[in-house]
Enzyme design. Structure first.
Site, PDB file in Angstrom:
ATOM      1  N   SER A  83      21.268  32.525  64.012  1.00 54.58           N
ATOM      2  CA  SER A  83      21.835  33.219  62.845  1.00 54.58           C
ATOM      3  C   SER A  83      23.288  32.805  62.699  1.00 54.58           C
ATOM      4  O   SER A  83      23.898  32.307  63.667  1.00 54.58           O
ATOM      5  CB  SER A  83      21.753  34.735  63.099  1.00 54.58           C
TER       6      SER A  83
ATOM      7  N   TYR B 260      23.531  42.292  68.407  1.00 46.90           N
ATOM      8  CA  TYR B 260      22.763  41.244  67.701  1.00 46.90           C
ATOM      9  C   TYR B 260      23.476  39.904  67.861  1.00 46.90           C
ATOM     10  O   TYR B 260      22.859  38.890  68.195  1.00 46.90           O
ATOM     11  CB  TYR B 260      22.625  41.615  66.222  1.00 46.90           C
TER      12      TYR B 260
HETATM   13  P1  NDP Z   1      11.125  39.677  59.628  1.00 45.14           P
HETATM   14  O1  NDP Z   1      11.396  41.070  60.063  1.00 45.14           O
HETATM   15  O2  NDP Z   1      10.442  39.465  58.325  1.00 45.14           O
HETATM   16  O3  NDP Z   1      10.322  38.880  60.749  1.00 45.14           O
HETATM   17  C1  NDP Z   1      10.409  39.156  62.108  1.00 45.14           C
HETATM   18  C2  NDP Z   1       9.146  38.666  62.777  1.00 45.14           C
HETATM   19  O4  NDP Z   1       9.246  38.905  64.185  1.00 45.14           O
HETATM   20  C3  NDP Z   1       7.910  39.397  62.290  1.00 45.14           C
HETATM   21  O5  NDP Z   1       6.868  38.477  62.078  1.00 45.14           O
HETATM   22  C4  NDP Z   1       7.558  40.316  63.439  1.00 45.14           C
HETATM   23  O6  NDP Z   1       6.151  40.515  63.485  1.00 45.14           O
HETATM   24  C5  NDP Z   1       8.022  39.475  64.613  1.00 45.14           C
HETATM   25  N1  NDP Z   1       8.166  40.272  65.826  1.00 45.14           N
HETATM   26  C6  NDP Z   1       8.877  41.410  65.983  1.00 45.14           C
HETATM   27  N2  NDP Z   1       8.727  41.867  67.236  1.00 45.14           N
HETATM   28  C7  NDP Z   1       7.897  40.996  67.870  1.00 45.14           C
HETATM   29  C8  NDP Z   1       7.340  40.935  69.159  1.00 45.14           C
HETATM   30  N3  NDP Z   1       7.646  41.849  70.093  1.00 45.14           N
HETATM   31  N4  NDP Z   1       6.508  39.919  69.477  1.00 45.14           N
HETATM   32  C9  NDP Z   1       6.187  38.989  68.536  1.00 45.14           C
HETATM   33  N5  NDP Z   1       6.695  38.981  67.303  1.00 45.14           N
HETATM   34  C10 NDP Z   1       7.529  39.981  66.974  1.00 45.14           C
HETATM   35  O7  NDP Z   1      12.560  38.977  59.614  1.00 45.14           O
HETATM   36  P2  NDP Z   1      13.033  37.460  59.406  1.00 45.14           P
HETATM   37  O8  NDP Z   1      11.938  36.600  58.981  1.00 45.14           O
HETATM   38  O9  NDP Z   1      14.275  37.529  58.595  1.00 45.14           O
HETATM   39  O10 NDP Z   1      13.478  37.108  60.906  1.00 45.14           O
HETATM   40  C11 NDP Z   1      13.065  35.950  61.585  1.00 45.14           C
HETATM   41  C12 NDP Z   1      14.227  35.436  62.429  1.00 45.14           C
HETATM   42  O11 NDP Z   1      15.282  35.022  61.571  1.00 45.14           O
HETATM   43  C13 NDP Z   1      14.836  36.453  63.397  1.00 45.14           C
HETATM   44  O12 NDP Z   1      15.066  35.833  64.646  1.00 45.14           O
HETATM   45  C14 NDP Z   1      16.157  36.812  62.735  1.00 45.14           C
HETATM   46  O13 NDP Z   1      17.123  37.217  63.660  1.00 45.14           O
HETATM   47  C15 NDP Z   1      16.510  35.494  62.075  1.00 45.14           C
HETATM   48  N6  NDP Z   1      17.473  35.606  60.988  1.00 45.14           N
HETATM   49  C16 NDP Z   1      17.179  36.267  59.834  1.00 45.14           C
HETATM   50  C17 NDP Z   1      18.127  36.401  58.836  1.00 45.14           C
HETATM   51  C18 NDP Z   1      17.892  37.180  57.578  1.00 45.14           C
HETATM   52  O14 NDP Z   1      18.853  37.430  56.829  1.00 45.14           O
HETATM   53  N7  NDP Z   1      16.670  37.603  57.278  1.00 45.14           N
HETATM   54  C19 NDP Z   1      19.447  35.761  58.960  1.00 45.14           C
HETATM   55  C20 NDP Z   1      19.647  35.055  60.202  1.00 45.14           C
HETATM   56  C21 NDP Z   1      18.692  34.978  61.151  1.00 45.14           C
HETATM   57  P3  NDP Z   1       5.393  41.806  64.076  1.00 45.14           P
HETATM   58  O15 NDP Z   1       6.196  43.013  63.695  1.00 45.14           O
HETATM   59  O16 NDP Z   1       4.061  41.713  63.404  1.00 45.14           O
HETATM   60  O17 NDP Z   1       5.317  41.575  65.555  1.00 45.14           O
END
Ligand code: NDP
Length: 254
Positions: free
Chosen positions: A149, A162
């Site tokens: 990020s 974070y």
């Molecule tokens: P989402 O919340 O849409 O996606 C997060 C994903 O992580 C989901 O598919 C969720 O699926 C999965 N997840 C959560 N807990 C677990 C677990 N214990 N085991 C396996 N999977 C898990 O957010 P984003 O797509 O935005 O986030 C994806 C990445 O991008 C993250 O690392 C975030 O920090 C990073 N990011 C996002 C930004 C933004 O502005 N959106 C900016 C910078 C970085 P489920 O709940 O089904 O397990």
């Protein structure tokens, strides 16, 4: 083989929504068979059906990557089902913002368990397969993409833990890159700014408004924008390694 993933296999964690979901679609579109891991099986099943309909192949892996045995099982299942593993996108993450003072310590545990330990479990289990793919696979190169990020570069008031986890991802990724790059496993760090996903749904109500006010009038990126960047990274010629990619909405200053 420069711009196709034909004949390769990819694993994407956090594939049930947001960036992970879009990335699984993008890698499948570019020819990879994709193993899709997350906890919400219904969302994964729906995604797999869409990938199949578009002519791709997807394997649903209901996985909590914070549990080491489950992360290992996901990697093992992907390899068992598809026969190999060339690309891993360690994307699963959670962002629980707010002041350090009076923060619920449980939120810190969740971020450390997922953003750091989940990513480590996945990476550790996948590395032998990535090294094997780089050694003997059709492309003779393999890719590990770590989703960090902007917070992995810049700490702000209100994102302490974070930011700690994402700085950790960057440090680990750079060290690992140096360790395996001569063996043609490319380690890339992707550092998005604000992307419109479910990530902010998990914020406490009292911090959501304050945290999101920075982005109120801003056109955020779409998950597909990050998927496109990841697709670019993993389709470079064997001699080219994109080490780090910082990608912000045009209107995001810092
Ligand atoms: P989402 O919340 O849409 O996606 C997060 C994903 O992580 C989901 O598919 C969720 O699926 C999965 N997840 C959560 N807990 C677990 C677990 N214990 N085991 C396996 N999977 C898990 O957010 P984003 O797509 O935005 O986030 C994806 C990445 O991008 C993250 O690392 C975030 O920090 C990073 N990011 C996002 C930004 C933004 O502005 N959106 C900016 C910078 C970085 P489920 O709940 O089904 O397990």
């Amino acid at each position: 083989m420069a711009d196709t993933l034909d004949g390769t296999v990819a694993l994407v964690t956090g594939a049930s929504s947001g960036i992970g979901e879009a990335t699984a679609i993008e890698l499948a579109r570019r020819g990879a068979k994709v193993a899709i891991a997350a906890r919400r099986q219904d969302r994964l099943t729906d995604l797999a059906a869409r990938i199949d309909e578009a002519g791709g192949e997807a394997l649903v892996l209901e996985t909590d990557v914070t549990v080491e045995a489950e992360a290992r099982a996901a990697v093992a299942s992907a390899v068992e089902h598809f026969g190999r593993l060339d690309t891993v996108v360690a994307n699963a993450g959670v962002m629980l913002l707010g002041p350090v003072v009076d923060a619920p310590a449980e939120e810190w545990e969740r971020m450390i368990d997922l953003n750091l330990k989940g990513l480590l479990h996945t990476t550790h289990a996948a590395l032998p397969h990535l090294l094997a793919a780089a050694d003997g696979g059709p492309r003779r190169v393999a890719d590990l993409v770590l989703v960090s990020s902007v917070a992995g570069r810049v700490a702000r008031n209100g994102n302490g833990v974070y930011s700690l986890t994402k700085h950790g991802v960057g440090a680990f990724g750079e060290s690992l890159r140096q360790e395996v790059t001569k063996r043609h496993v490319r380690v890339a760090l992707v550092e998005p700014g604000a992307v419109a996903t479910e990530l902010t749904d998990h914020l406490r109500d009292e911090v959501r408004e304050a945290s999101m006010s920075r982005f109120a009038d801003m056109e955020r990126m779409e998950a597909e924008d990050i998927a496109d960047a990841i697709g670019y990274i993993v389709t470079r010629p064997r001699r080219v390694a994109v080490n780090e990619l910082l990608i912000r909405p045009t209107e995001q200053e810092g």
